[in-house]
Design a protein around this motif. Structure first.
Motif, PDB file in Angstrom:
ATOM      1  N   ARG A  62       0.880  -1.159   0.000  1.00 16.46           N
ATOM      2  CA  ARG A  62       0.000   0.000   0.000  1.00 16.46           C
ATOM      3  C   ARG A  62       0.920   1.212   0.000  1.00 16.46           C
ATOM      4  N   VAL A  63       0.794   2.042  -1.021  1.00 18.43           N
ATOM      5  CA  VAL A  63       1.682   3.191  -1.191  1.00 18.43           C
ATOM      6  C   VAL A  63       0.931   4.467  -0.821  1.00 18.43           C
ATOM      7  N   MET A  64       1.545   5.229   0.069  1.00 22.74           N
ATOM      8  CA  MET A  64       1.050   6.569   0.383  1.00 22.74           C
ATOM      9  C   MET A  64       1.967   7.521  -0.366  1.00 22.74           C
ATOM     10  N   ALA A  65       1.417   8.241  -1.338  1.00 26.30           N
ATOM     11  CA  ALA A  65       2.204   9.112  -2.205  1.00 26.30           C
ATOM     12  C   ALA A  65       1.953  10.574  -1.845  1.00 26.30           C
ATOM     13  N   LEU A  66       3.038  11.273  -1.515  1.00 22.94           N
ATOM     14  CA  LEU A  66       2.974  12.685  -1.167  1.00 22.94           C
ATOM     15  C   LEU A  66       3.478  13.521  -2.330  1.00 22.94           C
ATOM     16  N   GLY A  67       2.728  14.550  -2.686  1.00 20.76           N
ATOM     17  CA  GLY A  67       3.148  15.480  -3.731  1.00 20.76           C
ATOM     18  C   GLY A  67       3.592  16.791  -3.106  1.00 20.76           C
ATOM     19  N   TYR A  68       4.808  17.213  -3.432  1.00 23.94           N
ATOM     20  CA  TYR A  68       5.388  18.441  -2.891  1.00 23.94           C
ATOM     21  C   TYR A  68       5.510  19.479  -3.998  1.00 23.94           C
ATOM     22  N   LEU A  69       5.161  20.703  -3.689  1.00 25.10           N
ATOM     23  CA  LEU A  69       5.387  21.821  -4.591  1.00 25.10           C
ATOM     24  C   LEU A  69       6.808  22.330  -4.339  1.00 25.10           C
ATOM     25  N   CYS A  70       7.597  22.442  -5.411  1.00 25.54           N
ATOM     26  CA  CYS A  70       9.025  22.755  -5.276  1.00 25.54           C
ATOM     27  C   CYS A  70       9.471  23.731  -6.362  1.00 25.54           C
ATOM     28  N   GLY A  71      10.667  24.251  -6.177  1.00 27.11           N
ATOM     29  CA  GLY A  71      11.313  25.090  -7.173  1.00 27.11           C
ATOM     30  C   GLY A  71      12.798  24.765  -7.209  1.00 27.11           C
ATOM     31  N   LEU A  72      13.508  25.324  -8.169  1.00 25.90           N
ATOM     32  CA  LEU A  72      14.954  25.123  -8.262  1.00 25.90           C
ATOM     33  C   LEU A  72      15.650  26.016  -7.242  1.00 25.90           C
ATOM     34  N   SER A  73      16.716  25.513  -6.630  1.00 27.09           N
ATOM     35  CA  SER A  73      17.460  26.338  -5.681  1.00 27.09           C
ATOM     36  C   SER A  73      18.689  26.969  -6.328  1.00 27.09           C
ATOM     37  N   GLU A  74      18.866  26.716  -7.617  1.00 28.69           N
ATOM     38  CA  GLU A  74      19.969  27.318  -8.369  1.00 28.69           C
ATOM     39  C   GLU A  74      19.510  27.505  -9.808  1.00 28.69           C
ATOM     40  N   ALA A  75      20.307  28.212 -10.597  1.00 31.32           N
ATOM     41  CA  ALA A  75      19.910  28.534 -11.967  1.00 31.32           C
ATOM     42  C   ALA A  75      19.942  27.330 -12.910  1.00 31.32           C
ATOM     43  N   ASN A  76      20.654  26.271 -12.546  1.00 26.11           N
ATOM     44  CA  ASN A  76      20.759  25.095 -13.413  1.00 26.11           C
ATOM     45  C   ASN A  76      19.393  24.422 -13.566  1.00 26.11           C
ATOM     46  N   ASN A  77      18.909  24.323 -14.804  1.00 24.97           N
ATOM     47  CA  ASN A  77      17.618  23.664 -15.059  1.00 24.97           C
ATOM     48  C   ASN A  77      17.767  22.492 -16.034  1.00 24.97           C
ATOM     49  N   LYS A  78      18.970  21.982 -16.189  1.00 23.50           N
ATOM     50  CA  LYS A  78      19.221  20.863 -17.109  1.00 23.50           C
ATOM     51  C   LYS A  78      19.583  19.622 -16.299  1.00 23.50           C
ATOM     52  N   PRO A  79      18.633  18.740 -16.103  1.00 27.54           N
ATOM     53  CA  PRO A  79      18.895  17.536 -15.305  1.00 27.54           C
ATOM     54  C   PRO A  79      19.959  16.628 -15.917  1.00 27.54           C
ATOM     55  N   LYS A  80      20.673  15.930 -15.053  1.00 26.69           N
ATOM     56  CA  LYS A  80      21.576  14.839 -15.436  1.00 26.69           C
ATOM     57  C   LYS A  80      20.877  13.576 -14.962  1.00 26.69           C
ATOM     58  N   LEU A  81      20.334  12.821 -15.891  1.00 24.62           N
ATOM     59  CA  LEU A  81      19.462  11.707 -15.539  1.00 24.62           C
ATOM     60  C   LEU A  81      20.221  10.484 -15.031  1.00 24.62           C
ATOM     61  N   SER A  82      19.586   9.783 -14.100  1.00 27.81           N
ATOM     62  CA  SER A  82      20.097   8.494 -13.631  1.00 27.81           C
ATOM     63  C   SER A  82      19.684   7.417 -14.640  1.00 27.81           C
ATOM     64  N   GLN A  83      20.079   6.181 -14.383  1.00 24.71           N
ATOM     65  CA  GLN A  83      19.729   5.065 -15.271  1.00 24.71           C
ATOM     66  C   GLN A  83      18.234   4.751 -15.248  1.00 24.71           C
ATOM     67  N   GLU A  84      17.513   5.272 -14.249  1.00 24.59           N
ATOM     68  CA  GLU A  84      16.069   5.016 -14.143  1.00 24.59           C
ATOM     69  C   GLU A  84      15.267   5.725 -15.236  1.00 24.59           C
ATOM     70  N   HIS A  85      15.855   6.760 -15.822  1.00 27.62           N
ATOM     71  CA  HIS A  85      15.100   7.593 -16.769  1.00 27.62           C
ATOM     72  C   HIS A  85      15.875   7.793 -18.067  1.00 27.62           C
ATOM     73  N   SER A  86      15.124   7.900 -19.152  1.00 22.73           N
ATOM     74  CA  SER A  86      15.738   8.046 -20.469  1.00 22.73           C
ATOM     75  C   SER A  86      15.592   9.444 -21.056  1.00 22.73           C
ATOM     76  N   ALA A  87      14.693  10.254 -20.492  1.00 25.56           N
ATOM     77  CA  ALA A  87      14.465  11.596 -21.043  1.00 25.56           C
ATOM     78  C   ALA A  87      13.856  12.486 -19.970  1.00 25.56           C
ATOM     79  N   PHE A  88      13.950  13.793 -20.184  1.00 24.99           N
ATOM     80  CA  PHE A  88      13.269  14.764 -19.327  1.00 24.99           C
ATOM     81  C   PHE A  88      12.716  15.859 -20.215  1.00 24.99           C
ATOM     82  N   LYS A  89      11.734  16.557 -19.680  1.00 23.26           N
ATOM     83  CA  LYS A  89      11.192  17.708 -20.396  1.00 23.26           C
ATOM     84  C   LYS A  89      10.490  18.617 -19.398  1.00 23.26           C
ATOM     85  N   TRP A  90      10.646  19.918 -19.609  1.00 26.83           N
ATOM     86  CA  TRP A  90       9.887  20.913 -18.850  1.00 26.83           C
ATOM     87  C   TRP A  90       8.581  21.139 -19.616  1.00 26.83           C
ATOM     88  N   PHE A  91       7.464  20.733 -19.028  1.00 27.06           N
ATOM     89  CA  PHE A  91       6.166  20.772 -19.698  1.00 27.06           C
ATOM     90  C   PHE A  91       5.330  21.959 -19.242  1.00 27.06           C
TER      91      PHE A  91
END
Length: 158
Positions: free
Chosen positions: A99-128
Motif C-alpha cells: 500500500r503506497v502513500m504518495a505525497l506530492g510536494y510543490l518545489c522550485g529550483l534552488s539554483e539557476a541550473n535547469n538541465k537535469p543529469k538523468l540516472s539510469q532510471e530515466h531516459s528523457a526529461f522535459k519541462w512541460f
C-alpha cells in the motif's frame, strides 16, 4: 502488549514522495526507461521511496538529486494519494503487496541550473507546460498527484 495493527506478513506500507518542480511556468517530468510488463515508457515526477530512517524532506531532496542532479527548494505538501502495488519486489527479493502513500510536494529550483543529469532510471526529461500534461501517459506513482496539481495549484510559488 495488545496488537492494534493488522498487517499481514506479505503486505507493507511504503511512502512515495514526488516533487512538482516549477520553473518559468513549466514543470519537470522524467520518462522512465521502461513502463513495466511490456508497457511503453511513461512520464513521472522526480522522487521516490522514503528510506526507513530518513526524514521526509531530506528523502525527497536525496531522491531528486539522485534522479536529476538538481538541487531544489521544497515549499509545501499539496497532495496525498494512496494506491496498491501487487507483487512489489523488495531489495531482499521478497514479493509483497504494497500500500503506497504518495505525497506530492510543490518545489522550485534552488539554483539557476535547469538541465537535469538523468540516472539510469530515466531516459528523457522535459519541462512541460501544465496545460499539455493531460495528454501524456503518466506513471501510476505520479498520475493523481499531477491531477491534484492541475486542479488545485493556480499560481506558481515565488
Amino acid at each position: 502488549m495488545k496488537n492494534f495493527y493488522d498487517l499481514k506478513v506479505n503486505q507493507v506500507v511504503l511512502i512515495s514522495q514526488k516533487a512538482v518542480i516549477q520553473y518559468r511556468g513549466k514543470i519537470l517530468l522524467l520518462q522512465n526507461t521502461e513502463g513495466g510488463e511490456g508497457k511503453p515508457p511513461q512520464w513521472e515526477l522526480p522522487g521516490g521511496l522514503l528510506e526507513i530512517n530518513e526524514e521526509s524532506k531530506k528523502g525527497l531532496l536525496r531522491e531528486v538529486l539522485e534522479e536529476t542532479g538538481l538541487n531544489i527548494k521544497v515549499w509545501k505538501i499539496f497532495s496525498l494519494q494512496t494506491f496498491w502495488l501487487k507483487d512489489f519486489k523488495l531489495q531482499d527479493a521478497r514479493v509483497v503487496d504494497a500500500r503506497v502513500m504518495a505525497l506530492g510536494y510543490l518545489c522550485g529550483l534552488s539554483e539557476a541550473n535547469n538541465k537535469p543529469k538523468l540516472s539510469q532510471e530515466h531516459s528523457a526529461f522535459k519541462w512541460f507546460d501544465p496545460k499539455k500534461i493531460k495528454k501524456l501517459q503518466l506513471a501510476l506513482n505520479s498520475r493523481e498527484i499531477v491531477k491534484d496539481y492541475l486542479r488545485n495549484i493556480v499560481e506558481p510559488q515565488p
